[in-house]
Design an enzyme around this catalytic site. Structure first.
Site, PDB file in Angstrom:
ATOM      1  N   GLU A  96      20.793  32.187  31.503  1.00  0.00           N
ATOM      2  CA  GLU A  96      20.873  33.432  30.747  1.00  0.00           C
ATOM      3  C   GLU A  96      21.861  33.330  29.580  1.00  0.00           C
ATOM      4  O   GLU A  96      22.826  32.573  29.639  1.00  0.00           O
ATOM      5  CB  GLU A  96      21.277  34.578  31.677  1.00  0.00           C
ATOM      6  N   CYS A 109      27.165  34.994  24.170  1.00  0.00           N
ATOM      7  CA  CYS A 109      27.813  34.438  25.360  1.00  0.00           C
ATOM      8  C   CYS A 109      26.848  33.413  25.961  1.00  0.00           C
ATOM      9  O   CYS A 109      25.746  33.769  26.388  1.00  0.00           O
ATOM     10  CB  CYS A 109      28.092  35.573  26.351  1.00  0.00           C
ATOM     11  N   CYS A 116      26.573  27.001  39.139  1.00  0.00           N
ATOM     12  CA  CYS A 116      28.000  26.671  39.039  1.00  0.00           C
ATOM     13  C   CYS A 116      28.479  26.238  40.421  1.00  0.00           C
ATOM     14  O   CYS A 116      28.017  26.763  41.431  1.00  0.00           O
ATOM     15  CB  CYS A 116      28.781  27.907  38.591  1.00  0.00           C
ATOM     16  N   CYS A 120      33.677  30.864  43.087  1.00  0.00           N
ATOM     17  CA  CYS A 120      34.516  32.068  43.042  1.00  0.00           C
ATOM     18  C   CYS A 120      33.823  33.207  43.812  1.00  0.00           C
ATOM     19  O   CYS A 120      32.620  33.436  43.653  1.00  0.00           O
ATOM     20  CB  CYS A 120      34.761  32.502  41.593  1.00  0.00           C
ATOM     21  N   CYS A 123      31.748  36.117  41.830  1.00  0.00           N
ATOM     22  CA  CYS A 123      30.886  35.794  40.690  1.00  0.00           C
ATOM     23  C   CYS A 123      29.470  35.417  41.121  1.00  0.00           C
ATOM     24  O   CYS A 123      29.281  34.578  42.007  1.00  0.00           O
ATOM     25  CB  CYS A 123      31.511  34.659  39.892  1.00  0.00           C
ATOM     26  N   GLY A 163      28.201  28.871  34.604  1.00  0.00           N
ATOM     27  CA  GLY A 163      28.735  27.501  34.650  1.00  0.00           C
ATOM     28  C   GLY A 163      30.192  27.410  34.281  1.00  0.00           C
ATOM     29  O   GLY A 163      30.789  28.360  33.766  1.00  0.00           O
ATOM     30  N   GLU A 164      30.771  26.254  34.572  1.00  0.00           N
ATOM     31  CA  GLU A 164      32.161  25.984  34.225  1.00  0.00           C
ATOM     32  C   GLU A 164      32.141  24.975  33.076  1.00  0.00           C
ATOM     33  O   GLU A 164      31.824  23.794  33.290  1.00  0.00           O
ATOM     34  CB  GLU A 164      32.897  25.437  35.467  1.00  0.00           C
ATOM     35  N   SER A 195      35.999  29.711  28.201  1.00  0.00           N
ATOM     36  CA  SER A 195      36.647  30.232  29.405  1.00  0.00           C
ATOM     37  C   SER A 195      36.540  29.224  30.538  1.00  0.00           C
ATOM     38  O   SER A 195      35.483  28.635  30.771  1.00  0.00           O
ATOM     39  CB  SER A 195      35.960  31.547  29.800  1.00  0.00           C
ATOM     40  N   SER A 218      40.635  31.943  33.558  1.00  0.00           N
ATOM     41  CA  SER A 218      40.343  32.920  34.603  1.00  0.00           C
ATOM     42  C   SER A 218      41.419  32.797  35.668  1.00  0.00           C
ATOM     43  O   SER A 218      41.394  31.889  36.486  1.00  0.00           O
ATOM     44  CB  SER A 218      38.961  32.642  35.201  1.00  0.00           C
ATOM     45  N   LEU A 219      42.373  33.711  35.629  1.00  0.00           N
ATOM     46  CA  LEU A 219      43.525  33.615  36.534  1.00  0.00           C
ATOM     47  C   LEU A 219      43.253  34.400  37.822  1.00  0.00           C
ATOM     48  O   LEU A 219      43.246  33.832  38.912  1.00  0.00           O
ATOM     49  CB  LEU A 219      44.777  34.126  35.805  1.00  0.00           C
ATOM     50  N   HIS A 220      43.077  35.668  37.700  1.00  0.00           N
ATOM     51  CA  HIS A 220      42.663  36.548  38.811  1.00  0.00           C
ATOM     52  C   HIS A 220      43.622  36.650  39.986  1.00  0.00           C
ATOM     53  O   HIS A 220      43.393  37.444  40.911  1.00  0.00           O
ATOM     54  CB  HIS A 220      41.276  36.175  39.342  1.00  0.00           C
ATOM     55  N   ASN A 294      33.105  43.744  38.101  1.00  0.00           N
ATOM     56  CA  ASN A 294      31.708  44.179  38.088  1.00  0.00           C
ATOM     57  C   ASN A 294      31.106  43.885  39.452  1.00  0.00           C
ATOM     58  O   ASN A 294      31.336  42.823  40.017  1.00  0.00           O
ATOM     59  CB  ASN A 294      30.943  43.433  36.995  1.00  0.00           C
ATOM     60  N   CYS A 337      30.343  40.530  32.746  1.00  0.00           N
ATOM     61  CA  CYS A 337      31.011  39.324  33.260  1.00  0.00           C
ATOM     62  C   CYS A 337      30.702  39.120  34.731  1.00  0.00           C
ATOM     63  O   CYS A 337      30.844  40.035  35.531  1.00  0.00           O
ATOM     64  CB  CYS A 337      32.518  39.445  33.137  1.00  0.00           C
TER      65      CYS A 337
HETATM   66  N1  SAH Z   1      33.537  29.279  34.721  1.00  0.00           N
HETATM   67  C1  SAH Z   1      34.226  29.857  33.614  1.00  0.00           C
HETATM   68  C2  SAH Z   1      33.300  30.613  32.720  1.00  0.00           C
HETATM   69  C3  SAH Z   1      32.782  31.918  33.287  1.00  0.00           C
HETATM   70  S1  SAH Z   1      33.390  33.129  32.286  1.00  0.00           S
HETATM   71  C4  SAH Z   1      35.388  30.694  34.114  1.00  0.00           C
HETATM   72  O1  SAH Z   1      35.552  30.795  35.310  1.00  0.00           O
HETATM   73  O2  SAH Z   1      36.170  31.169  33.325  1.00  0.00           O
HETATM   74  C5  SAH Z   1      33.111  34.573  33.104  1.00  0.00           C
HETATM   75  C6  SAH Z   1      34.358  35.380  33.280  1.00  0.00           C
HETATM   76  O3  SAH Z   1      34.012  36.518  34.066  1.00  0.00           O
HETATM   77  C7  SAH Z   1      35.410  34.640  34.067  1.00  0.00           C
HETATM   78  O4  SAH Z   1      36.675  35.050  33.716  1.00  0.00           O
HETATM   79  C8  SAH Z   1      35.094  35.085  35.454  1.00  0.00           C
HETATM   80  O5  SAH Z   1      36.154  34.856  36.326  1.00  0.00           O
HETATM   81  C9  SAH Z   1      34.795  36.539  35.238  1.00  0.00           C
HETATM   82  N2  SAH Z   1      34.029  37.136  36.315  1.00  0.00           N
HETATM   83  C10 SAH Z   1      33.234  36.518  37.194  1.00  0.00           C
HETATM   84  N3  SAH Z   1      32.704  37.402  38.051  1.00  0.00           N
HETATM   85  C11 SAH Z   1      33.163  38.616  37.687  1.00  0.00           C
HETATM   86  C12 SAH Z   1      32.958  39.943  38.176  1.00  0.00           C
HETATM   87  N4  SAH Z   1      32.165  40.167  39.213  1.00  0.00           N
HETATM   88  N5  SAH Z   1      33.589  40.937  37.556  1.00  0.00           N
HETATM   89  C13 SAH Z   1      34.364  40.708  36.489  1.00  0.00           C
HETATM   90  N6  SAH Z   1      34.595  39.503  35.981  1.00  0.00           N
HETATM   91  C14 SAH Z   1      34.010  38.453  36.583  1.00  0.00           C
END
Ligand code: SAH
Length: 362
Positions: A96, A109, A116, A120, A123, A163-164, A195, A218-220, A294, A337
């Site tokens: 997509e 995007c 992937c 996570c 995701c 993907g990463e 990212s 992507s820290l989280h 999301n 996202c």
């Molecule tokens: N693999 C890379 C690229 C993906 S970018 C990465 O991890 O950064 C997509 C971004 O959306 C990342 O920051 C990811 O952590 C975030 N993301 C993934 N699932 C999400 C969700 N359910 N709600 C909000 N952000 C999310």
């Protein structure tokens, strides 16, 4: 049918490599540029390169192949005009791509892999794992064909799709060089964000290229306990090692890191987490982008409440941390996202019918 696998993927070649290949075929230097321009106009076969001789077109066709993605689904958000494409690739896999319409320009995007393998917890892109890396041409095609199909000028690119990107390092670097090329789309590095979930040795490697793109991390989670719970990749690296690579990236490139932080109810959104995050990133050139989580159907995780989000922001403000909240785009078409996912094309016929119907009504 010819065996495409023995041929060279022409759209993944850098202009100078294309020149070399053509020189080896006894062609003049300007030929490469001519063909490069054709490729960027979206031609799908060598036949269409009408200012080349028939014999050269045949020679090209037996040496190279042109990747052609097919839009099997196109959805347009009724809320904000976000467009989501599902592309079928030449081997039947599908990824997509999303176009977001911002005031400062249209942003595409792109996905970097089919699926992937990072796992996570929040995701959708990782459900079902990774099938394969995308070719540079296949990443490029997403930009090019989204632009051609939508008729919108694309001024920014974010590598935030499926993907990463740093897990497909060489192809991604090649894509960046191609998309940046002045004979191609000519999109400046400062208009590109990449990212990553934080593959530290690859972040270090990227820093050495000194590209002027924006690195989003992507820290989280501000500590190992929180982060490892939702991001398996953290078990291999740890937050401290990741931060060291981020500081190195900033020192080498002068580019501020953007930290992405999905706000997950009861998981990473307490005052403790806000304080810990402030200590972690305080004093370094960076920006924190909070993303209200999301919803993903398969996941039990939920977004933080508005009150907790507000409380979190006020703690970061207190510590003078640069913070923004990401606006949710295309929620009605699952284009936000973490909602992009690899699709099976078993219902391909149905999708094509959808697409034709859509195009017919536009
Ligand atoms: N693999 C890379 C690229 C993906 S970018 C990465 O991890 O950064 C997509 C971004 O959306 C990342 O920051 C990811 O952590 C975030 N993301 C993934 N699932 C999400 C969700 N359910 N709600 C909000 N952000 C999310």
């Amino acid at each position: 049918m010819q065996d495409e696998t023995k041929k060279i993927d022409i759209k993944s070649l850098l202009p100078e490599e294309l020149d070399e290949q053509l020189a080896a075929m006894g062609e003049p230097r300007y030929r490469g540029k001519q063909i490069f321009k054709w490729l960027w106009s979206g031609v799908t076969s060598f036949e269409d390169m009408t200012n080349l001789s028939k014999s050269l077109r045949e020679k090209l066709n037996s040496t190279f192949y042109i990747t052609v993605p097919v839009a099997v689904r196109k959805q347009v958000s009724k809320l904000d005009g976000t467009i989501k494409y599902l592309w079928e690739l030449m081997d039947g896999n599908a990824v997509e791509t999303v176009i977001m319409r911002y005031k400062h320009g249209n942003t595409v995007c792109v996905s970097s892999q089919v699926g992937c393998r990072m796992g996570c917890a929040f995701c959708a892109s990782t459900i079902g794992g990774k099938i394969r890396d995308l070719l540079p041409s296949e990443i490029l095609d997403q930009v090019m064909f989204s632009q051609l199909d939508s008729g919108l000028d694309i001024s920014n690119i974010v590598m935030m799709g499926i993907g990463e990107p740093l897990d497909n390092f060489d192809n991604v670097i090649r894509f960046l060089k191609l998309v940046n090329n002045s004979d191609g789309l000519n999109i400046g590095m400062r208009h590109i964000s990449l990212s990553t979930c934080g593959l530290t040795e690859k972040v270090d490697k990227l820093a050495d290229f000194n590209l002027q793109l924006t690195l989003s991390v992507s820290l989280h989670g501000p500590d190992d306990e929180t982060r490892s719970k939702i991001m398996p990749v953290n078990k291999g690296y740890g937050v401290e090692k990741l931060m060291k690579s981020c500081r190195n990236y900033f020192d080498k490139t002068g580019r501020r890191i953007s930290f992405e932080y999905a706000m997950i109810d009861g998981v990473n959104d307490t005052p403790y987490h806000a304080e810990k995050l402030s200590t972690l990133v305080g004093g370094m050139g960076c920006h924190v982008n909070l993303i209200p989580l999301n919803e993903v159907e398969e996941s039990p995780l939920h977004p933080s409440t508005p009150e907790n989000l507000k409380r979190f922001i006020s703690i970061l403000h207190k510590h003078n941390i640069n913070v923004t909240v990401r606006r949710k785009l295309g929620p009605d078409i699952d284009a936000s996202c973490g909602q992009l996912r690899r699709k099976s094309l078993r219902d391909k016929k149905e999708m094509r019918a959808d697409y034709n119907e859509f195009m017919g009504s536009y």
